[in-house]
Design a protein around this motif. Sequence first.
Motif, PDB file in Angstrom:
ATOM      1  N   VAL A 183      -3.938  45.275 -12.182  1.00 41.73           N
ATOM      2  CA  VAL A 183      -2.590  45.412 -12.739  1.00 41.73           C
ATOM      3  C   VAL A 183      -2.444  44.468 -13.927  1.00 41.73           C
ATOM      4  O   VAL A 183      -2.801  43.282 -13.845  1.00 41.73           O
ATOM      5  CB  VAL A 183      -1.512  45.081 -11.684  1.00 41.73           C
ATOM      6  CG1 VAL A 183      -0.113  45.276 -12.268  1.00 41.73           C
ATOM      7  CG2 VAL A 183      -1.700  45.941 -10.438  1.00 41.73           C
ATOM      8  N   LYS A 184      -1.927  45.006 -15.024  1.00 42.18           N
ATOM      9  CA  LYS A 184      -1.657  44.170 -16.202  1.00 42.18           C
ATOM     10  C   LYS A 184      -0.410  43.336 -15.971  1.00 42.18           C
ATOM     11  O   LYS A 184       0.634  43.849 -15.554  1.00 42.18           O
ATOM     12  CB  LYS A 184      -1.461  45.034 -17.448  1.00 42.18           C
ATOM     13  CG  LYS A 184      -1.231  44.219 -18.730  1.00 42.18           C
ATOM     14  CD  LYS A 184      -0.920  45.122 -19.907  1.00 42.18           C
ATOM     15  CE  LYS A 184      -0.736  44.293 -21.181  1.00 42.18           C
ATOM     16  NZ  LYS A 184       0.352  43.293 -21.046  1.00 42.18           N
ATOM     17  N   LEU A 185      -0.534  42.054 -16.217  1.00 39.55           N
ATOM     18  CA  LEU A 185       0.606  41.156 -16.104  1.00 39.55           C
ATOM     19  C   LEU A 185       1.466  41.250 -17.352  1.00 39.55           C
ATOM     20  O   LEU A 185       0.992  41.644 -18.434  1.00 39.55           O
ATOM     21  CB  LEU A 185       0.114  39.720 -15.915  1.00 39.55           C
ATOM     22  CG  LEU A 185      -0.777  39.478 -14.688  1.00 39.55           C
ATOM     23  CD1 LEU A 185      -1.397  38.092 -14.754  1.00 39.55           C
ATOM     24  CD2 LEU A 185       0.014  39.667 -13.402  1.00 39.55           C
ATOM     25  N   SER A 186       2.728  40.897 -17.217  1.00 35.18           N
ATOM     26  CA  SER A 186       3.585  40.885 -18.400  1.00 35.18           C
ATOM     27  C   SER A 186       3.085  39.805 -19.355  1.00 35.18           C
ATOM     28  O   SER A 186       2.658  38.731 -18.932  1.00 35.18           O
ATOM     29  CB  SER A 186       5.037  40.617 -18.004  1.00 35.18           C
ATOM     30  OG  SER A 186       5.153  39.346 -17.378  1.00 35.18           O
ATOM     31  N   GLY A 187       3.136  40.087 -20.603  1.00 28.91           N
ATOM     32  CA  GLY A 187       2.579  39.152 -21.572  1.00 28.91           C
ATOM     33  C   GLY A 187       1.098  39.407 -21.742  1.00 28.91           C
ATOM     34  O   GLY A 187       0.676  40.239 -22.541  1.00 28.91           O
ATOM     35  N   SER A 188       0.280  38.714 -20.956  1.00 32.33           N
ATOM     36  CA  SER A 188      -1.167  38.851 -21.081  1.00 32.33           C
ATOM     37  C   SER A 188      -1.825  38.520 -19.753  1.00 32.33           C
ATOM     38  O   SER A 188      -1.338  37.675 -19.004  1.00 32.33           O
ATOM     39  CB  SER A 188      -1.703  37.913 -22.180  1.00 32.33           C
ATOM     40  OG  SER A 188      -3.107  37.976 -22.262  1.00 32.33           O
ATOM     41  N   GLY A 189      -2.925  39.189 -19.477  1.00 34.67           N
ATOM     42  CA  GLY A 189      -3.701  38.875 -18.283  1.00 34.67           C
ATOM     43  C   GLY A 189      -3.675  39.995 -17.256  1.00 34.67           C
ATOM     44  O   GLY A 189      -2.895  40.951 -17.351  1.00 34.67           O
ATOM     45  N   LEU A 190      -4.558  39.855 -16.237  1.00 40.13           N
ATOM     46  CA  LEU A 190      -4.746  40.883 -15.227  1.00 40.13           C
ATOM     47  C   LEU A 190      -4.742  40.273 -13.835  1.00 40.13           C
ATOM     48  O   LEU A 190      -5.203  39.145 -13.636  1.00 40.13           O
ATOM     49  CB  LEU A 190      -6.082  41.604 -15.444  1.00 40.13           C
ATOM     50  CG  LEU A 190      -6.306  42.279 -16.799  1.00 40.13           C
ATOM     51  CD1 LEU A 190      -7.767  42.689 -16.946  1.00 40.13           C
ATOM     52  CD2 LEU A 190      -5.387  43.485 -16.968  1.00 40.13           C
ATOM     53  N   LEU A 191      -4.220  41.036 -12.865  1.00 39.58           N
ATOM     54  CA  LEU A 191      -4.315  40.695 -11.453  1.00 39.58           C
ATOM     55  C   LEU A 191      -5.200  41.734 -10.778  1.00 39.58           C
ATOM     56  O   LEU A 191      -5.030  42.934 -10.993  1.00 39.58           O
ATOM     57  CB  LEU A 191      -2.936  40.654 -10.802  1.00 39.58           C
ATOM     58  CG  LEU A 191      -2.886  40.346  -9.297  1.00 39.58           C
ATOM     59  CD1 LEU A 191      -1.673  39.476  -8.960  1.00 39.58           C
ATOM     60  CD2 LEU A 191      -2.828  41.644  -8.460  1.00 39.58           C
ATOM     61  N   VAL A 192      -6.141  41.263  -9.941  1.00 41.81           N
ATOM     62  CA  VAL A 192      -7.087  42.139  -9.246  1.00 41.81           C
ATOM     63  C   VAL A 192      -6.780  42.103  -7.757  1.00 41.81           C
ATOM     64  O   VAL A 192      -6.777  41.031  -7.140  1.00 41.81           O
ATOM     65  CB  VAL A 192      -8.544  41.698  -9.505  1.00 41.81           C
ATOM     66  CG1 VAL A 192      -9.509  42.545  -8.686  1.00 41.81           C
ATOM     67  CG2 VAL A 192      -8.874  41.797 -10.988  1.00 41.81           C
ATOM     68  N   TYR A 193      -6.534  43.269  -7.175  1.00 37.44           N
ATOM     69  CA  TYR A 193      -6.218  43.401  -5.743  1.00 37.44           C
ATOM     70  C   TYR A 193      -7.407  44.035  -5.041  1.00 37.44           C
ATOM     71  O   TYR A 193      -7.836  45.137  -5.373  1.00 37.44           O
ATOM     72  CB  TYR A 193      -4.972  44.270  -5.585  1.00 37.44           C
ATOM     73  CG  TYR A 193      -4.497  44.495  -4.164  1.00 37.44           C
ATOM     74  CD1 TYR A 193      -3.573  43.633  -3.573  1.00 37.44           C
ATOM     75  CD2 TYR A 193      -4.937  45.584  -3.423  1.00 37.44           C
ATOM     76  CE1 TYR A 193      -3.105  43.859  -2.283  1.00 37.44           C
ATOM     77  CE2 TYR A 193      -4.473  45.820  -2.131  1.00 37.44           C
ATOM     78  CZ  TYR A 193      -3.566  44.946  -1.560  1.00 37.44           C
ATOM     79  OH  TYR A 193      -3.113  45.174  -0.281  1.00 37.44           O
ATOM     80  N   ALA A 194      -7.994  43.302  -4.062  1.00 40.06           N
ATOM     81  CA  ALA A 194      -9.085  43.799  -3.213  1.00 40.06           C
ATOM     82  C   ALA A 194     -10.331  44.158  -4.022  1.00 40.06           C
ATOM     83  O   ALA A 194     -10.651  45.337  -4.204  1.00 40.06           O
ATOM     84  CB  ALA A 194      -8.625  44.992  -2.382  1.00 40.06           C
ATOM     85  N   PRO A 195     -11.077  43.169  -4.503  1.00 46.40           N
ATOM     86  CA  PRO A 195     -12.259  43.439  -5.330  1.00 46.40           C
ATOM     87  C   PRO A 195     -13.304  44.305  -4.630  1.00 46.40           C
ATOM     88  O   PRO A 195     -13.438  44.278  -3.398  1.00 46.40           O
ATOM     89  CB  PRO A 195     -12.827  42.041  -5.602  1.00 46.40           C
ATOM     90  CG  PRO A 195     -11.665  41.125  -5.457  1.00 46.40           C
ATOM     91  CD  PRO A 195     -10.816  41.724  -4.363  1.00 46.40           C
ATOM     92  N   VAL A 196     -14.042  45.054  -5.451  1.00 41.06           N
ATOM     93  CA  VAL A 196     -15.204  45.799  -4.978  1.00 41.06           C
ATOM     94  C   VAL A 196     -16.460  45.081  -5.468  1.00 41.06           C
ATOM     95  O   VAL A 196     -16.391  44.009  -6.074  1.00 41.06           O
ATOM     96  CB  VAL A 196     -15.171  47.258  -5.479  1.00 41.06           C
ATOM     97  CG1 VAL A 196     -14.021  48.017  -4.830  1.00 41.06           C
ATOM     98  CG2 VAL A 196     -15.071  47.326  -7.002  1.00 41.06           C
TER      99      VAL A 196
END
Length: 410
Positions: free
Chosen positions: A68-81
């Motif tokens: 998921v793209k965060l507001s502003g800049s950056g990413l959140l990763v849920y449940a890595p593969v």
Amino acid sequence: MTLEERVSTTIEAMGSKDRSWRFWFTVPIYPYSQRRTIRTEVLPNTIWTFEQLQGIFYVVVPIRMTVVKLSGSGLLVYAPVAPTEECIDLVNELVAIHGDVKFIILPTVSGLEHKVFVGPFARKFPQAQVWIAPDQWSFPVNLPLSWIGFPSDRTHILPADSRQTPFGDEFDYAILGTLLISSNLANFSGRGQFAEVAFLHRRSRTLLVTDTIVSLPSAPPPILELEPYPLLFHARDRASEPIVDTPANRLKGWQRICLFALYFQPSVLATRNWLQTFGDAITAPDRSHQSYFGLYPFDWQPNWQQTFTDTRDRGRLFVAPILQTLILNRAPQQTIAWVDRIVQWDFDRIIPCHFDAPVVATPQAFRAAFSFLECGSTPTQLPATDMQLLQQIDRQLVWLRLIVAAKDKI
């Protein structure tokens, strides 16, 4: 949308990158050391899913990571593969546009197929913070988190209140657990515990869940269309039948795989005796290791497709059978309290880690999936005869005192 359109619109990049996963022996299941990844844009410039395959005896289903793209800049990763070179390159394409991976979420304690990837994935993004569900455990000895791969200097336990996290201004989350499934096993490295953390991305009205909720797609997912051998293997009725790649066989194989994965032994399946199975293997046209040396110990009854249709029920949301019979019914009040918190949120799509995604669904549909835990409700039941094996396993495990007995419905 047709299957061909799904494949063409969801697969953004396949490439020829290295798909090897050298730590496959930690969870030695198909596809072992070679794991293809496909990336799908769920919401433009906001949410992407990354799918790989996993399974046993060609009973393979997608395992899914969500970014998921965060507001502003950056990413959140849920449940890595599995962080293969191909997978990381696909993530880095997003990093180049949307900013660094800032947060990595492990939303479960009991899903080995999820948490085994977190440490290796985190090492690919050394600036990212790792946030994990409480009460993690390891087997056979309960080791410190840093000993099982979690980076000690940037791993944090998810607090009960999401506002205490650096991403709390964009996400709500609710922790289910930790549910005590067996006091005996819990005393031995925590294996008697279950937990799941559901995340809500407020801006996109998207709910992320791990294992509790699923929806069955009518057709094989795109990643299996790219690696169809498991579909074709299970499309046969006898070992003597050749592997034939047709759209009908791919569909037939997928529907049978779903029944295997959900029920272990659905009522419409009879296993052949091993003497007959070995005899059939001798006449199999393919006796290579890929086809398990011709072994195919299954007999499907003529009405098996009706069981799939009844289970899928037009793609409705439901709780996986094993969780209904062995896990969540041990803590119905705690589970319903978790569900009731989630249905207060505003969402219109759900992304589970397995089977179909995204699923267009309302909070009311999510709530209805858990009505099997309540007295006086009229839940949409899964086929009763297909739940019998899991219910029998439940009774045996309780009798052996390996799990606690189910509690009364609320």
